[in-house]
Motif scaffolding. Sequence first.
Motif, PDB file in Angstrom:
ATOM      1  N   ALA A  32       4.612 -18.440  26.258  1.00 27.43           N
ATOM      2  CA  ALA A  32       4.891 -17.130  26.419  1.00 27.43           C
ATOM      3  C   ALA A  32       6.053 -16.735  25.411  1.00 27.43           C
ATOM      4  O   ALA A  32       6.991 -17.578  25.250  1.00 27.43           O
ATOM      5  N   SER A  33       5.979 -15.563  24.891  1.00 28.99           N
ATOM      6  CA  SER A  33       7.238 -15.245  23.915  1.00 28.99           C
ATOM      7  C   SER A  33       7.810 -13.765  24.372  1.00 28.99           C
ATOM      8  O   SER A  33       6.942 -12.995  24.755  1.00 28.99           O
ATOM      9  N   THR A  34       8.958 -13.573  23.896  1.00 33.17           N
ATOM     10  CA  THR A  34       9.734 -12.342  24.004  1.00 33.17           C
ATOM     11  C   THR A  34      10.775 -12.389  23.012  1.00 33.17           C
ATOM     12  O   THR A  34      10.873 -13.408  22.534  1.00 33.17           O
ATOM     13  N   SER A  35      11.368 -11.250  22.581  1.00 33.75           N
ATOM     14  CA  SER A  35      12.271 -11.202  21.925  1.00 33.75           C
ATOM     15  C   SER A  35      13.077 -10.051  21.549  1.00 33.75           C
ATOM     16  O   SER A  35      13.004  -9.065  22.399  1.00 33.75           O
ATOM     17  N   GLN A  36      14.178 -10.184  20.923  1.00 37.77           N
ATOM     18  CA  GLN A  36      15.118  -8.676  20.493  1.00 37.77           C
ATOM     19  C   GLN A  36      13.992  -7.737  20.204  1.00 37.77           C
ATOM     20  O   GLN A  36      12.973  -8.071  19.533  1.00 37.77           O
ATOM     21  N   TRP A  37      14.374  -6.457  20.338  1.00 32.96           N
ATOM     22  CA  TRP A  37      13.420  -5.455  19.875  1.00 32.96           C
ATOM     23  C   TRP A  37      14.072  -4.430  18.944  1.00 32.96           C
ATOM     24  O   TRP A  37      15.243  -4.564  18.464  1.00 32.96           O
ATOM     25  N   SER A  38      13.286  -3.520  18.208  1.00 35.02           N
ATOM     26  CA  SER A  38      13.754  -2.450  17.410  1.00 35.02           C
ATOM     27  C   SER A  38      14.349  -3.110  16.003  1.00 35.02           C
ATOM     28  O   SER A  38      15.225  -2.837  15.626  1.00 35.02           O
ATOM     29  N   GLY A  39      13.472  -4.207  15.550  1.00 31.99           N
ATOM     30  CA  GLY A  39      13.898  -4.701  14.352  1.00 31.99           C
ATOM     31  C   GLY A  39      12.345  -4.716  13.374  1.00 31.99           C
ATOM     32  O   GLY A  39      11.267  -4.182  13.952  1.00 31.99           O
ATOM     33  N   THR A  40      12.663  -5.076  12.254  1.00 33.39           N
ATOM     34  CA  THR A  40      11.570  -4.874  11.256  1.00 33.39           C
ATOM     35  C   THR A  40      11.558  -6.137  10.376  1.00 33.39           C
ATOM     36  O   THR A  40      12.213  -6.421   9.683  1.00 33.39           O
ATOM     37  N   VAL A  41      10.399  -6.755  10.347  1.00 32.96           N
ATOM     38  CA  VAL A  41       9.955  -7.894   9.305  1.00 32.96           C
ATOM     39  C   VAL A  41       8.839  -7.223   8.607  1.00 32.96           C
ATOM     40  O   VAL A  41       7.724  -6.959   8.960  1.00 32.96           O
ATOM     41  N   ALA A  42       9.124  -7.188   7.234  1.00 31.26           N
ATOM     42  CA  ALA A  42       8.183  -7.031   5.995  1.00 31.26           C
ATOM     43  C   ALA A  42       7.225  -8.173   5.836  1.00 31.26           C
ATOM     44  O   ALA A  42       7.982  -9.118   5.560  1.00 31.26           O
ATOM     45  N   VAL A  43       5.854  -8.204   5.957  1.00 31.21           N
ATOM     46  CA  VAL A  43       5.320  -9.505   5.437  1.00 31.21           C
ATOM     47  C   VAL A  43       3.979  -9.033   4.534  1.00 31.21           C
ATOM     48  O   VAL A  43       3.738  -7.959   4.592  1.00 31.21           O
ATOM     49  N   ASP A  44       3.768 -10.133   4.017  1.00 33.67           N
ATOM     50  CA  ASP A  44       2.614  -9.797   2.952  1.00 33.67           C
ATOM     51  C   ASP A  44       1.295 -10.186   3.596  1.00 33.67           C
ATOM     52  O   ASP A  44       1.226 -10.529   4.597  1.00 33.67           O
ATOM     53  N   ARG A  45      -0.021  -9.987   2.712  1.00 38.07           N
ATOM     54  CA  ARG A  45      -1.050 -10.344   3.331  1.00 38.07           C
ATOM     55  C   ARG A  45      -1.243 -11.769   4.102  1.00 38.07           C
ATOM     56  O   ARG A  45      -2.251 -11.967   4.859  1.00 38.07           O
ATOM     57  N   GLU A  46      -0.624 -12.681   3.387  1.00 37.99           N
ATOM     58  CA  GLU A  46      -0.542 -14.161   3.939  1.00 37.99           C
ATOM     59  C   GLU A  46       0.217 -14.426   5.126  1.00 37.99           C
ATOM     60  O   GLU A  46       0.417 -15.463   5.714  1.00 37.99           O
ATOM     61  N   GLY A  47       0.985 -13.135   5.556  1.00 34.50           N
ATOM     62  CA  GLY A  47       1.731 -13.378   6.681  1.00 34.50           C
ATOM     63  C   GLY A  47       3.285 -13.814   6.426  1.00 34.50           C
ATOM     64  O   GLY A  47       3.971 -14.062   7.529  1.00 34.50           O
ATOM     65  N   ASP A  48       3.518 -14.080   5.267  1.00 33.58           N
ATOM     66  CA  ASP A  48       4.896 -14.644   4.878  1.00 33.58           C
ATOM     67  C   ASP A  48       5.823 -13.273   4.737  1.00 33.58           C
ATOM     68  O   ASP A  48       5.679 -12.391   4.289  1.00 33.58           O
ATOM     69  N   ALA A  49       7.005 -13.652   5.581  1.00 28.07           N
ATOM     70  CA  ALA A  49       8.132 -12.569   5.431  1.00 28.07           C
ATOM     71  C   ALA A  49       8.487 -12.288   3.976  1.00 28.07           C
ATOM     72  O   ALA A  49       8.773 -13.410   3.201  1.00 28.07           O
ATOM     73  N   ILE A  50       8.934 -10.965   3.754  1.00 32.21           N
ATOM     74  CA  ILE A  50       9.249 -10.804   2.489  1.00 32.21           C
ATOM     75  C   ILE A  50      10.800 -10.357   2.622  1.00 32.21           C
ATOM     76  O   ILE A  50      11.061  -9.209   3.087  1.00 32.21           O
ATOM     77  N   GLY A  51      11.713 -11.100   2.206  1.00 37.14           N
ATOM     78  CA  GLY A  51      13.079 -10.724   2.417  1.00 37.14           C
ATOM     79  C   GLY A  51      13.513 -11.220   3.965  1.00 37.14           C
ATOM     80  O   GLY A  51      12.883 -11.637   4.725  1.00 37.14           O
ATOM     81  N   ASN A  52      14.672 -10.588   4.406  1.00 33.59           N
ATOM     82  CA  ASN A  52      15.365 -10.732   5.639  1.00 33.59           C
ATOM     83  C   ASN A  52      14.736  -9.604   6.431  1.00 33.59           C
ATOM     84  O   ASN A  52      14.274  -8.617   6.082  1.00 33.59           O
ATOM     85  N   ALA A  53      14.860 -10.113   7.689  1.00 32.05           N
ATOM     86  CA  ALA A  53      14.326  -9.069   8.925  1.00 32.05           C
ATOM     87  C   ALA A  53      15.621  -8.036   9.015  1.00 32.05           C
ATOM     88  O   ALA A  53      16.923  -8.615   9.012  1.00 32.05           O
ATOM     89  N   ILE A  54      15.523  -6.782   9.018  1.00 34.25           N
ATOM     90  CA  ILE A  54      16.434  -5.667   9.335  1.00 34.25           C
ATOM     91  C   ILE A  54      16.503  -5.611  10.892  1.00 34.25           C
ATOM     92  O   ILE A  54      15.238  -5.493  11.720  1.00 34.25           O
ATOM     93  N   ILE A  55      17.532  -5.929  11.595  1.00 35.69           N
ATOM     94  CA  ILE A  55      17.385  -5.819  13.187  1.00 35.69           C
ATOM     95  C   ILE A  55      18.087  -4.782  13.875  1.00 35.69           C
ATOM     96  O   ILE A  55      18.629  -3.930  13.179  1.00 35.69           O
ATOM     97  N   TRP A  56      18.195  -4.660  14.960  1.00 36.16           N
ATOM     98  CA  TRP A  56      18.456  -3.681  15.880  1.00 36.16           C
ATOM     99  C   TRP A  56      19.760  -2.940  15.681  1.00 36.16           C
ATOM    100  O   TRP A  56      20.115  -1.774  15.924  1.00 36.16           O
ATOM    101  N   MET A  57      20.738  -3.690  15.202  1.00 30.32           N
ATOM    102  CA  MET A  57      21.957  -3.395  14.779  1.00 30.32           C
ATOM    103  C   MET A  57      22.095  -2.406  13.583  1.00 30.32           C
ATOM    104  O   MET A  57      23.099  -1.903  13.496  1.00 30.32           O
ATOM    105  N   ASP A  58      21.141  -2.380  12.736  1.00 30.27           N
ATOM    106  CA  ASP A  58      21.239  -1.968  11.211  1.00 30.27           C
ATOM    107  C   ASP A  58      21.067  -0.569  11.477  1.00 30.27           C
ATOM    108  O   ASP A  58      20.201   0.245  11.895  1.00 30.27           O
ATOM    109  N   SER A  59      22.173   0.052  10.948  1.00 33.04           N
ATOM    110  CA  SER A  59      22.101   1.695  10.829  1.00 33.04           C
ATOM    111  C   SER A  59      21.837   2.190   9.371  1.00 33.04           C
ATOM    112  O   SER A  59      22.171   3.647   9.241  1.00 33.04           O
ATOM    113  N   ARG A  60      21.509   1.513   8.342  1.00 27.97           N
ATOM    114  CA  ARG A  60      21.311   2.211   7.171  1.00 27.97           C
ATOM    115  C   ARG A  60      20.415   3.195   7.080  1.00 27.97           C
ATOM    116  O   ARG A  60      20.446   3.753   5.825  1.00 27.97           O
TER     117      ARG A  60
END
Length: 289
Positions: free
Chosen positions: A80-108
Amino acid sequence: MSSADKFILAIDLGTSGPKVALLSVQGELIGSEFEETPVLLPPGGGAEQSPQVWWDAIETAGKRLLAKGLISNDDIVAIASTSQWSGTVAVDREGDAIGNAIIWMDSRGAPYIHKLMDGPLKVEGYALTKLIKWIRLTGGAPGNSGKDPLAHILYLQDVHPEIYQRAYKFLEPIDYIGLRLTGQFAASFNSITLNWMTDNRNIENVTYHDGWMTCHVPFKRQTCFIIWPLCLPLFPAAIFSQMNRNVPADACNICVIIFFFHKMNYLRRDARKCLSITRPNCRTHVRRQ
């Protein structure tokens, strides 16, 4: 094997790091481990974390927990899994993350939300017509703090177009962990909410809108400014569309009002040429920003 002999491996990906625990199916805590992960704070209100570091920390904590020998690994029947919310992970078609995740604290992303929701007759920073449309379609609207995934995605599109163009999906942290565990790109009714493209008010009938919820009707600014503020209270879309079969039931307020004036021959000819009222959901006027 009785149910008392079965266990669940639980993952909780918090901002400070993942907690991994073993629990019986009755909810008894057998043991747990924690592995810290750093938060990166780029200038301008940024807050990022590495998805790969997340996964490495989950593996480290999980292996350390299982190495304690508290139970037989064969008796684990679910993860079972749960996690922090309101974040964004960009991934490619292979499922690999592209760069860092932007998390819920980010206001840019705040400037992009302000631009997206800009217009006359504002309520708490939101143009009234746009606010009405978002609420009608999704039951809410993006926060003007710029911390929702929608704001993150708009930020990436503008500042990091190379990431935006490579991205196959934008996932919440919980859905990225789900992808790593299962190989499936998926979101839950909960995790998709802050993308503001779904109406989750009826959990038995969640609807999805495949475009940013902004209406762009290409006609003279002065015509728009004069007409719709005066008529908005008189012609709410949900009511007027029921009075005329040619208007889609979920047409935006602006399009409904324009249609009315078009039928009444009040719009200038060059404005009428721009109108398209035959496609549902006002998708002619919806653009990916």
